[in-house]
Structures are given as structure tokens and as C-alpha cells.
Design a protein around this motif. Structure first.
Motif, PDB file in Angstrom:
ATOM      1  N   LEU A   9       0.924  -1.249  -0.027  1.00 53.23           N
ATOM      2  CA  LEU A   9      -0.019   0.048   0.002  1.00 53.23           C
ATOM      3  C   LEU A   9       0.985   1.118   0.014  1.00 53.23           C
ATOM      4  O   LEU A   9       1.420   1.682   1.236  1.00 53.23           O
ATOM      5  CB  LEU A   9      -0.924   0.103   1.228  1.00 53.23           C
ATOM      6  N   GLU A  10       1.018   1.821  -1.162  1.00 52.74           N
ATOM      7  CA  GLU A  10       1.907   2.981  -1.386  1.00 52.74           C
ATOM      8  C   GLU A  10       1.507   4.025  -0.441  1.00 52.74           C
ATOM      9  O   GLU A  10       2.556   4.790   0.219  1.00 52.74           O
ATOM     10  CB  GLU A  10       1.837   3.440  -2.623  1.00 52.74           C
ATOM     11  N   TRP A  11       0.204   4.397  -0.258  1.00 53.90           N
ATOM     12  CA  TRP A  11      -0.466   5.556   0.795  1.00 53.90           C
ATOM     13  C   TRP A  11       0.047   5.227   2.074  1.00 53.90           C
ATOM     14  O   TRP A  11       0.425   6.251   2.837  1.00 53.90           O
ATOM     15  CB  TRP A  11      -1.891   5.728   0.539  1.00 53.90           C
ATOM     16  N   ALA A  12       0.151   3.966   2.556  1.00 56.33           N
ATOM     17  CA  ALA A  12       0.543   3.700   3.930  1.00 56.33           C
ATOM     18  C   ALA A  12       2.073   3.888   4.186  1.00 56.33           C
ATOM     19  O   ALA A  12       2.484   4.430   5.392  1.00 56.33           O
ATOM     20  CB  ALA A  12       0.021   2.593   4.274  1.00 56.33           C
TER      21      ALA A  12
ATOM     22  N   GLN B  86       4.079   9.659   0.037  1.00 57.73           N
ATOM     23  CA  GLN B  86       3.600   9.986  -1.284  1.00 57.73           C
ATOM     24  C   GLN B  86       2.228  11.156  -1.374  1.00 57.73           C
ATOM     25  O   GLN B  86       2.042  11.991  -1.850  1.00 57.73           O
ATOM     26  CB  GLN B  86       3.349   9.057  -2.455  1.00 57.73           C
ATOM     27  N   THR B  87       1.326  10.558  -0.274  1.00 56.71           N
ATOM     28  CA  THR B  87      -0.104  11.087  -0.435  1.00 56.71           C
ATOM     29  C   THR B  87      -0.299  11.939   0.809  1.00 56.71           C
ATOM     30  O   THR B  87      -1.341  12.191   1.418  1.00 56.71           O
ATOM     31  CB  THR B  87      -1.159   9.890  -0.775  1.00 56.71           C
ATOM     32  N   THR B  88       0.770  12.222   1.612  1.00 60.45           N
ATOM     33  CA  THR B  88       0.615  12.953   2.849  1.00 60.45           C
ATOM     34  C   THR B  88       1.034  14.525   2.460  1.00 60.45           C
ATOM     35  O   THR B  88       2.176  14.499   1.991  1.00 60.45           O
ATOM     36  CB  THR B  88       1.302  12.500   3.774  1.00 60.45           C
ATOM     37  N   THR B  89       0.353  15.374   2.933  1.00 61.62           N
ATOM     38  CA  THR B  89       0.321  16.813   2.831  1.00 61.62           C
ATOM     39  C   THR B  89       0.492  17.405   4.100  1.00 61.62           C
ATOM     40  O   THR B  89      -0.178  17.277   5.031  1.00 61.62           O
ATOM     41  CB  THR B  89      -0.468  17.522   2.067  1.00 61.62           C
ATOM     42  N   VAL B  90       1.612  17.908   4.610  1.00 66.25           N
ATOM     43  CA  VAL B  90       1.808  18.808   5.744  1.00 66.25           C
ATOM     44  C   VAL B  90       1.024  20.016   5.702  1.00 66.25           C
ATOM     45  O   VAL B  90       1.407  20.984   4.856  1.00 66.25           O
ATOM     46  CB  VAL B  90       3.363  19.062   6.115  1.00 66.25           C
ATOM     47  N   LEU B  91       0.037  20.189   6.393  1.00 69.44           N
ATOM     48  CA  LEU B  91      -0.580  21.276   6.341  1.00 69.44           C
ATOM     49  C   LEU B  91      -0.095  22.591   7.181  1.00 69.44           C
ATOM     50  O   LEU B  91      -0.261  23.872   7.159  1.00 69.44           O
ATOM     51  CB  LEU B  91      -2.030  21.068   6.821  1.00 69.44           C
TER      52      LEU B  91
END
Ligand SMILES: [Zn+2]
Ligand SMILES: [Zn+2]
Length: 302
Positions: free
Chosen positions: A252-255, A259-264
């Protein structure tokens, strides 16, 4: 030295004898046997199983164990809980096998999310690793008792490693140490801090370190992986016909990547994680305590 530490010394010193270890082993085997149906062994039976002729010597060692590890009942002897834990640890090979059976490295069937080369499974001392040999991205790194390695095919082994990794990390992320049951703290680190493992070169904007307050147990993971164990993600998958708990994290690439995490925000930390599935996407916002503050399901790419 506290009273507690003295007790630990005594507990360890009680095991400094082969006869005592054999007594624990035989009581454990008897307890585990379905034929006996009773969790105690009569004195003569225990003595014969341990194989000691000299009654004086046998009694001396047995007496040392009674109390902490062994209970004396009217009809014989049985393991107390600490004795049972010790027996299970012996069976698992945790104390005796520092290398375990040799396992040739083999490809797990997933390409590296970082460089595209095949990810491989291999055993490093007692650590089972699923990682990329080309770029050193390390996707799974978990203690695996050597006993559990024997007699399993590569496919069965990967399933077992996945299940064990999931159990340990699920416990950690829920705030309880899987080894000693104490409280676990979670700390978010900026990705420019070096990762706790030298054998992992993954790039993250941020990652989480889970640390047991008592026994030194620790694990780290990308922020997004926390959601692998959360009901919001499990139900997102389940509602679409997939049991997330059966999917190995390294696929699971997202895990396992950032790649799919954005620091807000960094002070305090705030993240947005996108979890794609089919043509939809679960978008989750996490705060510095890694609590979910918002979640929404959208069509992918919007
Ligand atoms: Zn790679
Ligand atoms: Zn612990």
C-alpha cells in the motif's frame, strides 16, 4: 536499587540452572498436552519427565521455582503465569535462537514505491524485513520468533509476517505496548531528522515514533500508516468489498510512503492524507496527536 529490581534479579537468578529450565519445560509441555486435560503434574511424574534420579537435587531445584514460576497444588505442580510466559518464550525460540533458521531472500511480488525495483523479504538476525535492496527503502521491519519461521512456504511466511506486523503496530498506535502492556507515547518528527533505523532511506516530510514508557519497545512509521489501523480506513475499504486488515502494508503506497501525505502545518502539526481506492479517495486530516479532525470521501483527483 529498588525492591522491584531486586525481584527481577531473583527472578532471573532462579533460572540459572539447567534442571530448573527442564522443570519449566516439562510442566509447560504437560499443560499444553490435550491428553492430560489437567494443568498439574504429580511429583513422581514430573521427576521422571525431567529425568533426575537424585531426589535431593531435584527437590532443591523444584523448591526454588515454587512461588514465582511454579505453584504447588494438592495433586501436583503446575506453571504459574510467569512460568507459562517463560515456557512460551522458550518455545518461540526468543531466548535461544539469535539467528533462527536461514531464509534465502526472496521477492515479495511488489515493486519498490521509491525506485521500482522488486521488494525483497529477508531475515536480519531476528528481524524480518521487507525492503528494497537497490535503494534501501525499508517497508517492514519486525521481530519474528524463529519458531514461527519453520515449515512455512514463502507465501505463508509473508502472510504470517504481515499479521504479526499488523498486531504489533495496531497495539502501538492504540497506545499500548505489545510487549509489556504499558502506555505508549507518540511523537511526530520532521522528515529531516534521521530515521531511527539506519537501514531505511525512505523520504518523509514527517514521521511518527511510538515509544513504550517502560520497556524500551519502539516503532516508527510514516504519518499515513497510522491510518492503516484506524476504523475510518478499515470501514472505507470494507464498504467497498475489501478487508484492509488482510492487505500487507508493503503493497500500500499510501501507507508506507509519504507520497499522499501533505503537511498542512508544522506548529502544531497538521496533516492531510489521501487514501485512493478504485475511483474514489478517502481524505483524512490529522492533528499533532494524530487524531482525526476531518474526513471526506471524494472522486479521485478532485
Ligand atoms: Zn527501491
Ligand atoms: Zn513496553
Amino acid at each position: 536499587m529498588s525492591e522491584n529490581e531486586l525481584d527481577q534479579d531473583t527472578a532471573f537468578s532462579l533460572l540459572a540452572d539447567d534442571t530448573r529450565v527442564r522443570i519449566i519445560r516439562e510442566l509447560g509441555r504437560a499443560t499444553a498436552s490435550p491428553e492430560t486435560g489437567i494443568p498439574t503434574l504429580p511429583y513422581a511424574e514430573l521427576k521422571s519427565r525431567v529425568g533426575i534420579r537424585d531426589s535431593g537435587r531435584f527437590n532443591y531445584h523444584l523448591k526454588k521455582l515454587v512461588g514465582n514460576y511454579v505453584a504447588k497444588e494438592n495433586d501436583g505442580y503446575r506453571l504459574r503465569w510467569p512460568g507459562m510466559v517463560l515456557y512460551r518464550t522458550l518455545v518461540a525460540g526468543l531466548l535461544t535462537d539469535n539467528t533462527g533458521p536461514s531464509i534465502e531472500r526472496f521477492a515479495v511480488g511488489t515493486d519498490c514505491h521509491r525506485c521500482g525495483d522488486p521488494i525483497e523479504a529477508h531475515l536480519y538476525e531476528t528481524l524480518f524485513r521487507v525492503r528494497c535492496r537497490s535503494c534501501d527503502a525499508n517497508y517492514t521491519d519486525i521481530y519474528f520468533p524463529s519458531h514461527g519461521l519453520s515449515g512455512r512456504s514463502e507465501e505463508e511466511l509473508l502472510r504470517a509476517v504481515h499479521r504479526r506486523s499488523r498486531t504489533i503496530l495496531d497495539s502501538m498506535t492504540s497506545g499500548q505496548c505489545p510487549w509489556c502492556a504499558s502506555e505508549v507515547t507518540a511523537d511526530v518528527h520532521a522528515g529531516d531528522d534521521p530515521l531511527p533505523s539506519l537501514h531505511d532511506t525512505r523520504d518523509f516530510d514527517a514521521y511518527v515514533v511510538y515509544h513504550c514508557t517502560d520497556c524500551t519497545g519502539f516503532q516508527y512509521m510514516p504519518v499515513s500508516q497510522v491510518l492503516l489501523y484506524h476504523p475510518v480506513t478499515i470501514s472505507f475499504y470494507y464498504d467497498r468489498g475489501t478487508d484492509l486488515t488482510t492487505i500487507p502494508e508493503w503493497t500500500l503506497e499510501w501507507a508506507v510512503t509519504g507520497q499522499t501525505t501533505t503537511v498542512l502545518d508544522t506548529d502544531p502539526w497538521r496533516f492531510s492524507v489521501r487514501i485512493p481506492l478504485g475511483d474514489e479517495e478517502l481524505v483524512v486530516e490529522l492533528d499533532e496527536a494524530l487524531e482525526i479532525v476531518d474526513s471526506a470521501i471524494t472522486a479521485q483527483g478532485r
